[in-house]
Design an enzyme around this catalytic site. Structure first.
Site, PDB file in Angstrom:
ATOM      1  N   CYS A 241       3.148  -1.662  -4.094  1.00  0.00           N
ATOM      2  CA  CYS A 241       2.072  -1.713  -5.093  1.00  0.00           C
ATOM      3  C   CYS A 241       0.853  -0.902  -4.646  1.00  0.00           C
ATOM      4  O   CYS A 241       0.047  -1.368  -3.836  1.00  0.00           O
ATOM      5  CB  CYS A 241       1.673  -3.173  -5.338  1.00  0.00           C
ATOM      6  SG  CYS A 241       0.338  -3.336  -6.531  1.00  0.00           S
TER       7      CYS A 241
ATOM      8  N   CYS B 108      -2.559  -2.451  -5.588  1.00  0.00           N
ATOM      9  CA  CYS B 108      -2.983  -3.568  -4.720  1.00  0.00           C
ATOM     10  C   CYS B 108      -3.422  -3.054  -3.340  1.00  0.00           C
ATOM     11  O   CYS B 108      -4.440  -3.485  -2.822  1.00  0.00           O
ATOM     12  CB  CYS B 108      -1.847  -4.567  -4.493  1.00  0.00           C
ATOM     13  SG  CYS B 108      -0.785  -4.847  -5.889  1.00  0.00           S
ATOM     14  N   ASP B 109      -2.642  -2.168  -2.753  1.00  0.00           N
ATOM     15  CA  ASP B 109      -2.839  -1.835  -1.334  1.00  0.00           C
ATOM     16  C   ASP B 109      -3.424  -0.452  -1.078  1.00  0.00           C
ATOM     17  O   ASP B 109      -3.775  -0.140   0.064  1.00  0.00           O
ATOM     18  CB  ASP B 109      -1.492  -1.951  -0.591  1.00  0.00           C
ATOM     19  CG  ASP B 109      -0.952  -3.372  -0.655  1.00  0.00           C
ATOM     20  OD1 ASP B 109      -1.775  -4.304  -0.729  1.00  0.00           O
ATOM     21  OD2 ASP B 109       0.274  -3.558  -0.645  1.00  0.00           O
TER      22      ASP B 109
END
Ligand code: NAP
Length: 307
Positions: A134, A137-138
């Site tokens: 992701c 997200c990261d």
């Protein structure tokens, strides 16, 4: 005692939420069961730009929340729970969950799909330590670092482009010499100065003790082996349907998708399927939403025929 509903929807992505909107608006008592975040896969998508009605695009998280709000307004109930088993009983379809048992006249399966693992050494061990599925997200964890993206589809390219906002360089590693992604995505990727491409190449191992240090690579045409220093590895090698819990209950195809007819009806009367879990899904937000609406309309027809 079982809590009884006309319709129980399993899965709260665009397919399940649209099914919920249609069923609730048809005055059917409707429960949606979701074990994770409402919105499903799009909850982690930064910018959805191919769902009609949003000319500037919309964040996937916001779209999921708005879909839920709209269905709830018409009476959709939601419970956060994991389905552990489904049983067909005389009194109806029994849904066993981590939050108790529910009874339904109709079930709509909409549990979607999740990312495939690449299946190479280092992947599981370094998950959360440089290995990710992701970018939204990261991505911010890799500011000014070099990262690799593995895969050549829309997800790999789209998420690779997100990573260019943080990383100093994004190296997309693809097993062929042509991307599978749409032409629009390809044009954007080739025009981005921070994107580089390694063609005909597969990753054989993700290297690092407690965090990712690099990749062992092999050129599939020449057989040549090499290593590449990267701080992050983002993997996008396709999706698999979340239907493991339905094995033995419903007919699945070789990839695990639910077999349905054009009314989203499975081979069991009163069980429907919608979205990425069904056979031949185009796997788009809009087609999942369309499936959900079709499944609910079919469910409504099924229930009225029962009465
Ligand atoms: P996908 O289209 O199935 O692409 C998977 C990619 O991973 C392919 O390029 C494939 O290579 C590669 N791959 C598969 N197994 C591999 C392995 N073991 N080792 C190395 N590479 C491997 O998956 P996706 O990109 O996640 O997309 C899934 C669906 O969602 C698609 O229908 C896509 O159009 C849709 N989607 C749409 C959008 C959008 O419209 N904005 C965004 C994301 C996803 P090959 O090409 O050689 O098979």
């Amino acid at each position: 005692m079982d809590r009884a509903y006309d319709v129980i929807i399993i899965g709260g992505g665009p397919a399940g939420l649209s099914a919920g909107l249609y069923a609730a608006r048809a005055s059917l008592s409707t429960l949606l069961i979701e074990k994770g975040i409402l919105g499903g896969q799009i909850a982690n998508v930064e910018h959805v730009e191919n769902y009609p009605g949003f000319p500037e695009g919309i964040s996937g998280f916001q779209l999921g929340q708005a879909m839920h709000q709209q269905a709830t307004k018409y009476g959709l109930e939601t419970v956060a729970a994991e389905v552990t088993a489904i049983e067909l009983a005389e009194k109806g379809k029994v849904v066993k969950t981590t939050e108790g048992e529910y009874l339904a006249k109709v079930l709509i399966m909409a549990t979607g799909a999740e990312p495939n693992r690449l299946g190479v050494p280092g992947e599981e061990r370094l998950l959360g330590h440089g290995v990710s599925y992701c970018a939204t997200c990261d991505g911010p964890l890799f500011r000014d670092k070099v990262v690799a993206v593995i895969g050549g589809g829309d997800s790999a390219v789209e998420e690779g482009l997100i990573l260019t906002r943080f990383a100093s360089k994004v190296i997309l590693i693809h097993r062929r010499d042509q991307l599978r992604a749409s032409k629009l995505h390809q044009q954007r990727a080739f025009a981005n100065q921070k994107m580089e491409f390694l063609w005909d190449t597969v990753a054989e191992e993700i290297i690092g003790d407690d965090k990712v240090k690099g990749l062992s690579l092999r050129n599939v045409k020449t057989g040549e082996k090499s290593t590449l220093e990267v701080s992050g590895v983002f993997i996008y090698v396709g999706l698999h349907p979340n239907t493991e819990f339905l094995r033995g209950l419903l007919r699945l195809d070789a990839q695990g998708h639910i077999v349905i007819n054009e009314e989203m009806q499975t081979e069991i009367a009163g069980i429907f399927a919608a979205g990425d879990i069904r056979q031949n899904s185009p796997r788009q937000v809009i087609t999942a939403a369309g499936d959900g609406a079709t499944a609910s309309l079919s469910a409504e027809k099924f229930l009225s025929e029962q009465r």
